[in-house]
Design an enzyme around this catalytic site. Structure first.
Site, PDB file in Angstrom:
ATOM      1  N   GLN A  19      26.865  38.366  32.449  1.00 37.22           N
ATOM      2  CA  GLN A  19      27.172  39.073  33.697  1.00 37.22           C
ATOM      3  C   GLN A  19      28.188  40.190  33.493  1.00 37.22           C
ATOM      4  O   GLN A  19      29.245  39.982  32.891  1.00 37.22           O
ATOM      5  CB  GLN A  19      27.723  38.088  34.726  1.00 37.22           C
ATOM      6  CG  GLN A  19      28.010  38.750  36.073  1.00 37.22           C
ATOM      7  CD  GLN A  19      28.176  37.729  37.175  1.00 37.22           C
ATOM      8  OE1 GLN A  19      29.223  37.076  37.282  1.00 37.22           O
ATOM      9  NE2 GLN A  19      27.152  37.552  37.976  1.00 37.22           N
ATOM     10  N   HIS A  67      30.588  42.297  35.776  1.00 28.07           N
ATOM     11  CA  HIS A  67      31.150  42.253  37.129  1.00 28.07           C
ATOM     12  C   HIS A  67      31.290  43.677  37.654  1.00 28.07           C
ATOM     13  O   HIS A  67      31.728  44.564  36.922  1.00 28.07           O
ATOM     14  CB  HIS A  67      32.518  41.571  37.084  1.00 28.07           C
ATOM     15  CG  HIS A  67      33.064  41.204  38.436  1.00 28.07           C
ATOM     16  ND1 HIS A  67      33.520  42.149  39.321  1.00 28.07           N
ATOM     17  CD2 HIS A  67      33.215  40.004  39.040  1.00 28.07           C
ATOM     18  CE1 HIS A  67      33.939  41.528  40.425  1.00 28.07           C
ATOM     19  NE2 HIS A  67      33.759  40.235  40.276  1.00 28.07           N
ATOM     20  N   LEU A  86      40.019  42.304  36.245  1.00 28.17           N
ATOM     21  CA  LEU A  86      39.122  41.979  37.348  1.00 28.17           C
ATOM     22  C   LEU A  86      39.749  42.318  38.704  1.00 28.17           C
ATOM     23  O   LEU A  86      40.910  42.018  38.957  1.00 28.17           O
ATOM     24  CB  LEU A  86      38.821  40.476  37.290  1.00 28.17           C
ATOM     25  CG  LEU A  86      37.946  39.908  38.398  1.00 28.17           C
ATOM     26  CD1 LEU A  86      36.548  40.456  38.294  1.00 28.17           C
ATOM     27  CD2 LEU A  86      37.911  38.383  38.306  1.00 28.17           C
ATOM     28  N   GLU A 127      35.757  39.976  43.854  1.00 21.88           N
ATOM     29  CA  GLU A 127      34.688  40.277  44.803  1.00 21.88           C
ATOM     30  C   GLU A 127      35.172  40.029  46.228  1.00 21.88           C
ATOM     31  O   GLU A 127      34.628  40.572  47.189  1.00 21.88           O
ATOM     32  CB  GLU A 127      33.494  39.370  44.493  1.00 21.88           C
ATOM     33  CG  GLU A 127      32.267  39.631  45.303  1.00 21.88           C
ATOM     34  CD  GLU A 127      31.047  38.960  44.695  1.00 21.88           C
ATOM     35  OE1 GLU A 127      30.779  39.181  43.503  1.00 21.88           O
ATOM     36  OE2 GLU A 127      30.381  38.197  45.409  1.00 21.88           O
ATOM     37  N   HIS A 139      31.938  39.924  32.071  1.00 25.46           N
ATOM     38  CA  HIS A 139      32.653  38.968  32.917  1.00 25.46           C
ATOM     39  C   HIS A 139      32.279  37.507  32.711  1.00 25.46           C
ATOM     40  O   HIS A 139      33.144  36.644  32.728  1.00 25.46           O
ATOM     41  CB  HIS A 139      32.410  39.339  34.378  1.00 25.46           C
ATOM     42  CG  HIS A 139      33.141  38.486  35.361  1.00 25.46           C
ATOM     43  ND1 HIS A 139      34.516  38.364  35.346  1.00 25.46           N
ATOM     44  CD2 HIS A 139      32.719  37.712  36.384  1.00 25.46           C
ATOM     45  CE1 HIS A 139      34.897  37.555  36.332  1.00 25.46           C
ATOM     46  NE2 HIS A 139      33.824  37.132  36.962  1.00 25.46           N
ATOM     47  N   SER A 158      30.988  29.781  40.259  1.00 25.56           N
ATOM     48  CA  SER A 158      31.385  29.303  38.929  1.00 25.56           C
ATOM     49  C   SER A 158      32.385  28.162  39.039  1.00 25.56           C
ATOM     50  O   SER A 158      32.293  27.169  38.322  1.00 25.56           O
ATOM     51  CB  SER A 158      31.958  30.431  38.083  1.00 25.56           C
ATOM     52  OG  SER A 158      33.134  30.942  38.655  1.00 25.56           O
TER      53      SER A 158
END
Lengths: 374, 562
Positions: B229, B231, B241, B244, B340, B380
């Site tokens: 993935q 991100h 990061l 989200e 990510h 996750s």
């Protein structure tokens, strides 16, 4: 890109040598971190340069260290800013105002294992375990969630934000004097349970922490931990909350801590300054009543405090004669005492907790010049 | 020789949850981690954890969103279990002390997240992973009589008995460099993902694919290794990061012209489409010249009320301040897609069992598979907890059933010899470990990223194999025993190269576009040929490919739009 010199306190336990200093030249963007600099030195010059690190983003809490004497996280300290601080520190000491080395050392108040790696288990974690660091609810849990005041969760989220990096412990002046002090990190952790409405042993926790001679009253209010904390946990504030809660529970601790706090607060409220000679008496034998009928504890406490008082005189903390006569304290210049009293009154009226998770509550009006750019 | 019924390797959320679950079953448990447990990378999960717990929400809806998000590559029986058990797990955590956000009534409150048809993400500001992990660690301290903690012990290999069953782990005590063979009836690998194979990545330096590589080396099957993935919102260069949760709170994505470009890619869900979709949209904007000159687009959080930002997105206010010099409450921040998460991993069933008896896996190390081609945000943490617990329970049950096999000392001796050999390499005999890591990360980020094609992946694979050769002579400086991180770095490099090789092989193999695997030379999803998992197993010349069916229960594959 810019060049920096890192002056690192090194210790190689298997060499048989004492700790020593070593300088590393690194080259990186000023917005990168001191940790990035250390890792560059490790990758390019010496793979034995040891430092715990993992996330590089101030969330894992591995890279606690002292940079230019200040405790914090290597990954959260920009190397450009560290350079500025090093230069500022040097110029205050009449050194050069540029090109100084950035001094990197392992954290304080902990044994050093190797280079920047300290033994957190024997210090930090042992203290954490001291405060019974898990929730103690009574009875069976509810079928769904515990229903609690929303604010209470936000309130303790500040201490939940702690990443156990040890920077506050490293900076703690009380712990330097009393290595047994439970300390800022563990006490902040304790507040996380005391402030949690789901915990059923609040009173027991408070009694325990208030009566421990190395507990909540061992903090000297120096603010070092607040400065050091990379996550805005403000451990000292959490300790003060514990004290307040202990006061509300009317816990008369064996350390005389509560009385000492009350005496101090009353004195500031009334006089706008501390009167060192009065403080001891008021702590142990408050008011006229306390003095007419001193308790056994008061007499014992006062006698026990004599060495402290004598040391105070010897070291110059209470030098002038008037300071030795209880109640006759020299006036501070320019009405400063009245100003302190006014500040006290204001704080009493507008009592509010500073909490990073609530900070946005009052919208700050942008400055006029800022408005245009927004 | 320390002996436990159940030995857990890795002490993030999956590992800690597994250890606590196994201990509850009354068996003796040891948990081994190369870092102190609270340093584990589960900390980094900011946004929250999904569960259909609100009235009006349903586990079926959560399951469907997850399956659609996975581009139908997830195994639906596993997804069903995860989504059904999610509410109970959230309540369990709440009872243990997690300070979940409350609504005005003092009950658990939720926020919106990508790819979800309802607001079902439970959270603690934007430190959800940290808050849960610290609470689990509190429980580990509380139950220290039942769970022995080996903090800062580095695992180098699994130990097998003569029947091909896993019966222990070879581990190095980082503090003094001593090597130990730990015996166990069940071993659970919960060592996190392999993000460090890419550079930059949002992942911590410790995420080097240790568990995946250790299992692969003893013959366990890996699955979905091509599914990596990217991100949508990471800081350029540093790879940090931005949760989200920012988009969940309403933040917009803008290109350099100030256009809210998601209108063209996902007109209904906009910024809250699944991550693969948003990352591709961003990369397309950037590649087609509508991004900023530094190869980024902008995330505009100023549209979220400041009070709400301070309360719910505190961590990224700090990230903006400290790592980008931007006050996110006042100006947009530049972001781009970045490595990510590892959707693939060690192939397991719904109880964490791998195809090697005695060996379990959970969390990002494992591939159940609940995430398939693309993981939804806030699934996750859920994966780690549900399958961590289930593997802990099953591993304990096995431990009650079987006798302790005696692992031979050969594994220990061979690991010691390996370490001695690394130490003995002459300085200057080859390149530094750090240089090889950098080359690896750069090649993978260039060719095995958001958009892929055969030539690129093939080039990356060749690079990986070249680096594998070079790694054999890579030298280190530190010859000591105490906290020799240099030697650990060399071992991690080996793990990373095995992970990289597997990902390249699987990405070459899957000749279609599904989820995170977007092949510009095969731009369509092809259910007829490729609605199946790619399994990898170690062979004489690297990974050997086989296939396994995707389990479909009630959701037939459909076209995927947001």
């Amino acid at each position: 890109m810019a060049e920096y010199t890192l002056r690192v306190r090194r210790y190689q336990p298997e060499s048989g040598e004492a700790a020593y200093w070593e300088e590393f030249q690194v080259e990186l963007d000023p917005s990168l971190s001191v940790l990035d600099g250390i890792l560059q030195a490790r990758d390019r010059d010496d793979g034995s340069l040891s430092v715990r690190c993992s996330c590089r983003a101030a969330i894992c809490g591995s890279c606690g260290m002292k940079i230019n004497g200040e405790s914090g996280l290597g990954c959260k300290t920009q190397i450009g800013e560290a350079q500025e601080l090093a230069d500022k520190q040097a110029s205050v000491g009449e050194g050069s105002s540029e090109g100084n080395t950035i001094v990197v050392e392992p954290m304080g108040n902990m044994p050093v294992i190797k280079d920047l790696i300290t033994d957190m288990e024997s210090t930090h974690w042992t203290k954490i375990r001291r405060v019974t660091p898990w929730l103690l609810p009574h009875g069976e849990p509810p079928e769904r969630e515990y229903v609690v005041e929303p604010e209470s969760m936000i309130d303790i989220t500040q201490s939940m934000a702690c990443i156990q990096c040890g920077a506050c412990v490293s900076s703690c002046l009380s712990m330097e004097a009393d290595p047994d002090f439970i300390g800022p990190a563990a006490l902040a952790k304790a507040y996380r349970f005391v402030g949690d409405p789901r915990d059923a042993e609040t009173k027991e926790r408070l009694h325990d922490l208030a009566n421990d001679p190395h507990g909540i009253y061992d903090c000297t209010h120096c603010f070092s931990c607040i400065d050091a904390c990379p996550k805005g946990v403000a451990p000292m504030d959490q300790i003060m909350r514990l004290r307040r809660r202990a006061g509300e529970e009317e816990i008369h601790d064996v350390n005389n801590g509560e009385n000492h706090v009350n005496a101090f607060v009353k004195m500031i409220e009334k006089k706008g300054t501390n009167d060192e000679a009065l403080l001891l008496q008021e702590s142990y034998a408050p008011g006229i009543k306390g003095k007419l009928k001193p308790t056994k504890g008061a007499i014992k406490g006062l006698l026990g405090s004599l060495p402290v008082a004598i040391r105070g005189i010897k070291t110059g903390k209470m030098r002038s004669l008037p300071k030795l006569i209880p109640g006759v304290h020299p006036k501070l210049p320019d009405g400063a005492q009245d100003e302190v009293k006014a500040i006290y009154a204001h704080a009493e009226e507008h009592r509010e907790q500073f909490n990073i998770y609530i900070k946005g509550e009052e919208e700050v009006e942008p400055e006029p010049d800022e408005k245009e750019t927004v | 020789m320390p002996t436990h019924d159940v030995l857990v390797i890795g002490a993030g959320l999956a590992g800690q949850r597994a250890a606590l679950a196994a201990a509850e079953e009354g068996v003796s448990v040891g948990i081994v981690s190369k870092v102190h447990p609270v340093r584990s990378h589960s900390n980094a999960a900011q946004g929250g954890i999904n569960a259909a717990l609100n009235p009006g929400d349903s586990w079926e809806s959560h399951a469907f969103d997850t399956i659609k998000g996975s581009d139908y590559l997830s195994d639906q029986d596993a997804v069903e279990i995860m989504c059904r058990e999610a509410p109970e797990e959230i309540l369990h955590l709440e009872h243990l002390g997690v300070t979940f956000h409350r609504n005005e009534e003092g009950k658990l409150g939720t926020r919106a997240f990508g790819g979800a048809s309802a607001a079902r993400t439970y959270y603690v500001a934007d430190i959800t992973g940290q808050a849960i992990m610290h609470v689990l660690y509190e429980q580990l301290m509380k139950h220290s009589e039942r769970v022995a903690r080996y903090e800062e012990w580095f695992s180098t290999a699994l130990a097998m008995d003569e029947n091909g069953e896993c019966c222990g782990v070879v581990t190095r005590n980082i503090a003094d460099g001593s090597m130990e063979l730990f015996e166990a009836k069940s071993v659970i690998l919960a060592c996190g993902g392999n993000g460090q194979v890419w550079k930059p990545t949002t992942n911590a330096l410790i995420c080097t694919g240790d568990g995946i590589a250790m299992a692969y080396r003893v013959g366990a099957k890996l699955m979905d290794m091509e599914m990596i993935q990217y991100h949508p919102t990471t800081l350029a260069g540093k790879g940090f990061l931005i949760t989200e949760g920012a988009r969940g709170e309403g933040a917009h994505l803008l290109n350099a012209k100030g256009e809210r470009f998601m209108e063209r890619y996902a007109p209904n869900k906009m910024e809250l489409a699944s991550r693969d979709v948003v990352s591709r949209a961003e990369q397309t904007e950037i590649d087609e010249g509508r991004g900023f000159p530094d190869g980024t687009v902008a995330l505009d959080i100023t549209v979220v009320p400041r009070k709400r930002v301070h309360e719910a997105l505190r961590e990224i206010v700090l990230v903006g301040q400290d790592f980008a010099g931007v006050d996110i409450t006042r100006e947009p921040i530049r972001i781009k897609p970045g490595n990510h998460y590892t959707m693939g991993g060690i192939k397991t069933d719904v109880d964490g069992r791998t195809d090697i008896p005695g060996l379990y896996s959970a969390g990002e190390t494992a591939c159940v598979s609940v995430h398939g081609g693309n993981r939804l945000g806030a699934n996750s943490l859920l994966d780690t907890l549900i399958f961590g617990r289930r593997s802990g329970v099953d591993a304990a049950a096995r431990a009650k059933r079987v006798d302790q096999a005696r692992p031979s000392k050969a594994a220990l001796e061979s690991e010691q010899a390996n370490i001695d050999a690394i130490s003995a390499r002459e300085k200057g005999s080859g390149r530094r470990v750090s240089e090889i890591k950098l080359d690896l990360g750069t090649a993978m980020d260039k060719h095995v990223a958001v958009f892929r094609d055969e030539a690129g992946i093939q080039g990356a694979l060749e690079k990986v194999r070249e680096l594998k050769e070079e790694a054999k002579s890579a030298y280190i400086d530190d010859r000591g025993s105490i906290f020799n991180q240099d030697i650990l770095g060399a071992i991690e490099l080996g793990y990373m190269l095995d992970n990289a090789e597997c990902t390249c092989i699987a990405a070459l193999e899957r000749k279609e576009s599904r989820g995170a695997q977007y092949r510009t030379d095969f731009p369509e999803r092809n259910d007829e040929e490729w609605l199946r998992h790619i399994d990898l197993q170690q062979g004489d010349d690297g990974p050997e490919v086989s296939y396994s069916e995707v389990t479909i229960t009630q959701w037939e594959p459909q076209e995927r739009t947001y």
